[in-house]
Design a protein around this motif. Structure first.
Motif, PDB file in Angstrom:
ATOM      1  N   ASN A 229      39.677 -18.272 -17.026  1.00 20.43           N
ATOM      2  CA  ASN A 229      39.350 -16.856 -16.851  1.00 20.43           C
ATOM      3  C   ASN A 229      38.089 -16.507 -17.613  1.00 20.43           C
ATOM      4  OD1 ASN A 229      41.676 -15.922 -15.293  1.00 20.43           O
ATOM      5  ND2 ASN A 229      42.844 -16.400 -17.142  1.00 20.43           N
ATOM      6  N   ALA A 230      37.238 -15.700 -16.990  1.00 17.96           N
ATOM      7  CA  ALA A 230      36.068 -15.196 -17.714  1.00 17.96           C
ATOM      8  C   ALA A 230      36.561 -14.264 -18.808  1.00 17.96           C
ATOM      9  CB  ALA A 230      35.141 -14.461 -16.750  1.00 17.96           C
ATOM     10  N   ALA A 231      35.920 -14.341 -19.975  1.00 14.25           N
ATOM     11  CA  ALA A 231      36.311 -13.486 -21.095  1.00 14.25           C
ATOM     12  C   ALA A 231      36.081 -12.033 -20.712  1.00 14.25           C
ATOM     13  CB  ALA A 231      35.504 -13.854 -22.329  1.00 14.25           C
ATOM     14  N   THR A 232      37.085 -11.210 -20.992  1.00 16.41           N
ATOM     15  CA  THR A 232      36.951  -9.781 -20.682  1.00 16.41           C
ATOM     16  C   THR A 232      37.113  -8.982 -21.971  1.00 16.41           C
ATOM     17  OG1 THR A 232      39.301  -9.745 -20.192  1.00 16.41           O
ATOM     18  CG2 THR A 232      37.807  -9.945 -18.312  1.00 16.41           C
ATOM     19  N   GLY A 233      36.862  -7.713 -21.868  1.00 19.27           N
ATOM     20  CA  GLY A 233      37.057  -6.845 -23.029  1.00 19.27           C
ATOM     21  C   GLY A 233      35.954  -7.021 -24.047  1.00 19.27           C
ATOM     22  N   ASN A 234      36.339  -6.864 -25.321  1.00 14.71           N
ATOM     23  CA  ASN A 234      35.338  -6.934 -26.387  1.00 14.71           C
ATOM     24  C   ASN A 234      34.666  -8.295 -26.420  1.00 14.71           C
ATOM     25  OD1 ASN A 234      35.899  -4.367 -27.194  1.00 14.71           O
ATOM     26  ND2 ASN A 234      37.412  -5.013 -28.743  1.00 14.71           N
ATOM     27  N   ARG A 235      33.363  -8.284 -26.613  1.00 16.27           N
ATOM     28  CA  ARG A 235      32.595  -9.516 -26.737  1.00 16.27           C
ATOM     29  C   ARG A 235      32.957 -10.164 -28.069  1.00 16.27           C
ATOM     30  NH1 ARG A 235      26.550 -11.141 -25.698  1.00 16.27           N
ATOM     31  NH2 ARG A 235      26.160 -11.573 -27.882  1.00 16.27           N
ATOM     32  N   LEU A 236      33.522 -11.369 -27.999  1.00 15.22           N
ATOM     33  CA  LEU A 236      33.936 -12.077 -29.211  1.00 15.22           C
ATOM     34  C   LEU A 236      32.918 -13.156 -29.529  1.00 15.22           C
ATOM     35  CD1 LEU A 236      37.785 -12.678 -28.852  1.00 15.22           C
ATOM     36  CD2 LEU A 236      36.624 -11.434 -30.673  1.00 15.22           C
TER      37      LEU A 236
ATOM     38  N   THR B 224      41.854 -23.100 -24.842  1.00 16.49           N
ATOM     39  CA  THR B 224      40.467 -23.525 -25.012  1.00 16.49           C
ATOM     40  C   THR B 224      39.537 -22.356 -24.735  1.00 16.49           C
ATOM     41  OG1 THR B 224      41.069 -25.738 -24.238  1.00 16.49           O
ATOM     42  CG2 THR B 224      38.715 -25.182 -24.249  1.00 16.49           C
ATOM     43  N   LEU B 225      38.609 -22.117 -25.653  1.00 18.56           N
ATOM     44  CA  LEU B 225      37.564 -21.121 -25.435  1.00 18.56           C
ATOM     45  C   LEU B 225      36.254 -21.870 -25.216  1.00 18.56           C
ATOM     46  CD1 LEU B 225      38.393 -18.595 -28.319  1.00 18.56           C
ATOM     47  CD2 LEU B 225      39.218 -18.563 -25.961  1.00 18.56           C
ATOM     48  N   ILE B 226      35.496 -21.456 -24.204  1.00 10.97           N
ATOM     49  CA  ILE B 226      34.180 -22.064 -23.995  1.00 10.97           C
ATOM     50  C   ILE B 226      33.136 -21.081 -24.491  1.00 10.97           C
ATOM     51  CG2 ILE B 226      32.607 -23.113 -22.313  1.00 10.97           C
ATOM     52  CD1 ILE B 226      34.981 -23.809 -20.586  1.00 10.97           C
ATOM     53  N   LEU B 227      32.346 -21.536 -25.471  1.00 12.78           N
ATOM     54  CA  LEU B 227      31.358 -20.670 -26.116  1.00 12.78           C
ATOM     55  C   LEU B 227      29.962 -21.015 -25.626  1.00 12.78           C
ATOM     56  CD1 LEU B 227      32.567 -21.171 -29.818  1.00 12.78           C
ATOM     57  CD2 LEU B 227      33.583 -19.711 -28.058  1.00 12.78           C
ATOM     58  N   ASP B 228      29.118 -20.012 -25.535  1.00 13.02           N
ATOM     59  CA  ASP B 228      27.720 -20.285 -25.184  1.00 13.02           C
ATOM     60  C   ASP B 228      26.947 -20.664 -26.455  1.00 13.02           C
ATOM     61  OD1 ASP B 228      27.061 -17.979 -26.549  1.00 13.02           O
ATOM     62  OD2 ASP B 228      26.609 -16.793 -24.762  1.00 13.02           O
ATOM     63  N   ARG B 229      25.630 -20.777 -26.350  1.00 18.64           N
ATOM     64  CA  ARG B 229      24.834 -21.272 -27.488  1.00 18.64           C
ATOM     65  C   ARG B 229      24.869 -20.309 -28.679  1.00 18.64           C
ATOM     66  NH1 ARG B 229      19.030 -21.119 -24.620  1.00 18.64           N
ATOM     67  NH2 ARG B 229      18.873 -23.044 -25.800  1.00 18.64           N
ATOM     68  N   ASP B 230      25.197 -19.045 -28.419  1.00 19.52           N
ATOM     69  CA  ASP B 230      25.275 -18.067 -29.507  1.00 19.52           C
ATOM     70  C   ASP B 230      26.692 -17.930 -30.062  1.00 19.52           C
ATOM     71  OD1 ASP B 230      22.531 -17.388 -29.235  1.00 19.52           O
ATOM     72  OD2 ASP B 230      23.059 -16.187 -27.451  1.00 19.52           O
TER      73      ASP B 230
ATOM     74  N   VAL C 152      29.242 -16.989 -28.327  1.00 19.20           N
ATOM     75  CA  VAL C 152      29.970 -15.937 -27.610  1.00 19.20           C
ATOM     76  C   VAL C 152      30.990 -16.578 -26.662  1.00 19.20           C
ATOM     77  CG1 VAL C 152      29.757 -13.998 -25.996  1.00 19.20           C
ATOM     78  CG2 VAL C 152      28.017 -14.372 -27.766  1.00 19.20           C
ATOM     79  N   VAL C 153      32.207 -16.056 -26.695  1.00 19.57           N
ATOM     80  CA  VAL C 153      33.265 -16.576 -25.824  1.00 19.57           C
ATOM     81  C   VAL C 153      32.965 -16.175 -24.386  1.00 19.57           C
ATOM     82  CG1 VAL C 153      35.731 -16.522 -25.304  1.00 19.57           C
ATOM     83  CG2 VAL C 153      34.959 -16.372 -27.679  1.00 19.57           C
ATOM     84  N   THR C 154      32.796 -17.181 -23.503  1.00 22.61           N
ATOM     85  CA  THR C 154      32.522 -16.859 -22.101  1.00 22.61           C
ATOM     86  C   THR C 154      33.738 -17.113 -21.211  1.00 22.61           C
ATOM     87  OG1 THR C 154      31.677 -19.063 -21.652  1.00 22.61           O
ATOM     88  CG2 THR C 154      30.076 -17.434 -22.351  1.00 22.61           C
ATOM     89  N   MET C 155      34.491 -18.174 -21.523  1.00 20.37           N
ATOM     90  CA  MET C 155      35.643 -18.512 -20.693  1.00 20.37           C
ATOM     91  C   MET C 155      36.833 -18.819 -21.585  1.00 20.37           C
ATOM     92  SD  MET C 155      35.117 -18.609 -17.360  1.00 20.37           S
ATOM     93  CE  MET C 155      33.718 -18.507 -16.239  1.00 20.37           C
ATOM     94  N   ARG C 156      38.006 -18.640 -21.033  1.00 24.20           N
ATOM     95  CA  ARG C 156      39.240 -18.887 -21.755  1.00 24.20           C
ATOM     96  C   ARG C 156      40.191 -19.629 -20.826  1.00 24.20           C
ATOM     97  NH1 ARG C 156      42.033 -15.668 -25.884  1.00 24.20           N
ATOM     98  NH2 ARG C 156      44.211 -16.213 -25.753  1.00 24.20           N
ATOM     99  N   ILE C 157      40.800 -20.719 -21.351  1.00 21.96           N
ATOM    100  CA  ILE C 157      41.748 -21.506 -20.555  1.00 21.96           C
ATOM    101  C   ILE C 157      43.047 -21.640 -21.342  1.00 21.96           C
ATOM    102  CG2 ILE C 157      42.183 -23.694 -19.369  1.00 21.96           C
ATOM    103  CD1 ILE C 157      39.098 -24.178 -19.508  1.00 21.96           C
ATOM    104  N   GLY C 158      44.136 -21.135 -20.789  1.00 20.99           N
ATOM    105  CA  GLY C 158      45.460 -21.296 -21.413  1.00 20.99           C
ATOM    106  C   GLY C 158      46.158 -22.493 -20.816  1.00 20.99           C
ATOM    107  N   GLY C 159      46.660 -23.395 -21.660  1.00 21.75           N
ATOM    108  CA  GLY C 159      47.308 -24.608 -21.160  1.00 21.75           C
ATOM    109  C   GLY C 159      46.296 -25.723 -20.998  1.00 21.75           C
TER     110      GLY C 159
END
Lengths: 158, 160
Positions: free
Chosen positions: B32-39, B121-127, B129-136
């Motif tokens: 899932n693309a990260a939603t809500g507050n930018r983490l 799993t969170l996929i972070l960009d170069r800064d 910032v959380v861009t994607m989130r995978i549960g399981g």
């Protein structure tokens, strides 16, 4: 500089087990728990109680002696595994051992409540444990893993 | 009628457990693309008790949250660490890094990132910032596709 190799959990992890072994055991447990539910609802309280007690003792065996020493694990290794292909990967035995403890607590509560005069607890405890064992066996869902994480979060909140 | 009750109850239990299992399995590994507050994740907040902290990837980071009691974490660890890339620009840095955090000693991170299951799993960009989130347990193709998108946006090329 892979951070994974310096992970202490990885270094101290005990030897792996075939992941199909606990799922095989959970299948037997689920079937027996379903029998407990049916016996309990059919009014055969004494047999339901004895069977639930036996299941609880088997959970205790797995929880305290480790899943590797569990009778279902021995059956799996003797009769099932020789007929299967080699496992694609081995699994840490600690999560299924923890799951045995969770099973022991759920079925143990049922046994204790029945002893203090609440026979209905037999059916409820067996039904709850059945759902967890069935999900583990058929879908590979690990309730113990989930509860462990919940525990971590609750500890932080406390 | 009373004699049918045990059988009906057993059938109902089986049906409920099967539906629960199917619903759970459908959500496993979903990306899932990260939603809500930018983490934003910083390397320093991932430091261990000794104060040592891992380094984020210069282009992207695969941030895995595990516990010791997690049947699918070791497989996920192997998958994600196989996708790391050494940086071609910075010696001793990784372009795509994999960081595995054991939440047992870091309940604060479990709360901050609202981790409800392991592995997550969170996929972070170069800064960071959380861009994607995978549960399981993640699917390899999803992770590769996300990494390719991030690398393309960064105008760098690595063979994933």
């Amino acid at each position: 500089m892979s951070p994974t190799t310096s992970d202490p959990a990885e270094r101290t992890a005990p030897a792996g087990i075939d992941p199909r072994s606990p799922r095989f055991g959970a299948g037997i447990t689920a079937a027996l728990l379903l029998v407990v539910v049916m016996l309990g609802l059919a009014g055969a309280e004494a047999p339901a109680f004895v069977l639930l007690l036996a299941i609880a003792l088997l959970f205790a065996w797995g929880a305290f002696a480790g899943v590797r020493a569990h009778p279902y694990g021995l059956v799996f290794r003797a009769l099932v595994r020789p007929r299967l292909a080699a496992p694609t990967e081995l699994e840490d035995p600690r999560p299924p051992t923890f799951a045995q403890l969770v099973g022991l607590i759920v079925t143990g509560v049922g046994v204790v409540l029945a002893l203090v005069g609440l026979p209905a607890a037999i059916v409820f405890a067996a039904a709850a444990a059945f759902i967890a064992a069935f999900l583990n066996s058929v879908f590979g869902y690990c309730l113990g893993c989930q509860l462990y994480l919940v525990g971590i979060r609750l500890r932080a909140a406390a | 009628m009373t004699s049918l009750l045990p059988v009906l109850a057993a059938a109902l239990l089986l049906a409920v457990a099967t539906v629960l299992g199917l619903v759970w399995r459908r959500g496993q590994g979903r990306i899932n693309a990260a939603t809500g507050n930018r983490l934003t994740v910083t390397a320093v907040e991932l430091a261990d008790e000794a104060g040592l902290h891992p380094q984020l990837g210069t282009e992207a980071t695969l941030l895995q949250f595990s516990t010791e009691f997690c049947s699918r974490c070791p497989g996920t660890r192997r998958l994600l660490s196989s996708l790391t890339q050494a940086s071609s620009d910075y010696p001793e840095r990784q372009a795509v890094a994999h960081i595995d955090v054991d939440l047992t000693n870091r309940p604060d991170l479990a709360r901050r990132f609202n981790i409800l299951q392991t592995p997550t799993t969170l996929i972070l960009d170069r800064d960071g910032v959380v861009t994607m989130r995978i549960g399981g347990a993640p699917h390899r193709g999803d992770v590769v596709e996300t990494l390719r998108t991030i690398l393309k946006g960064n105008n760098v090329s690595y063979n994933l």
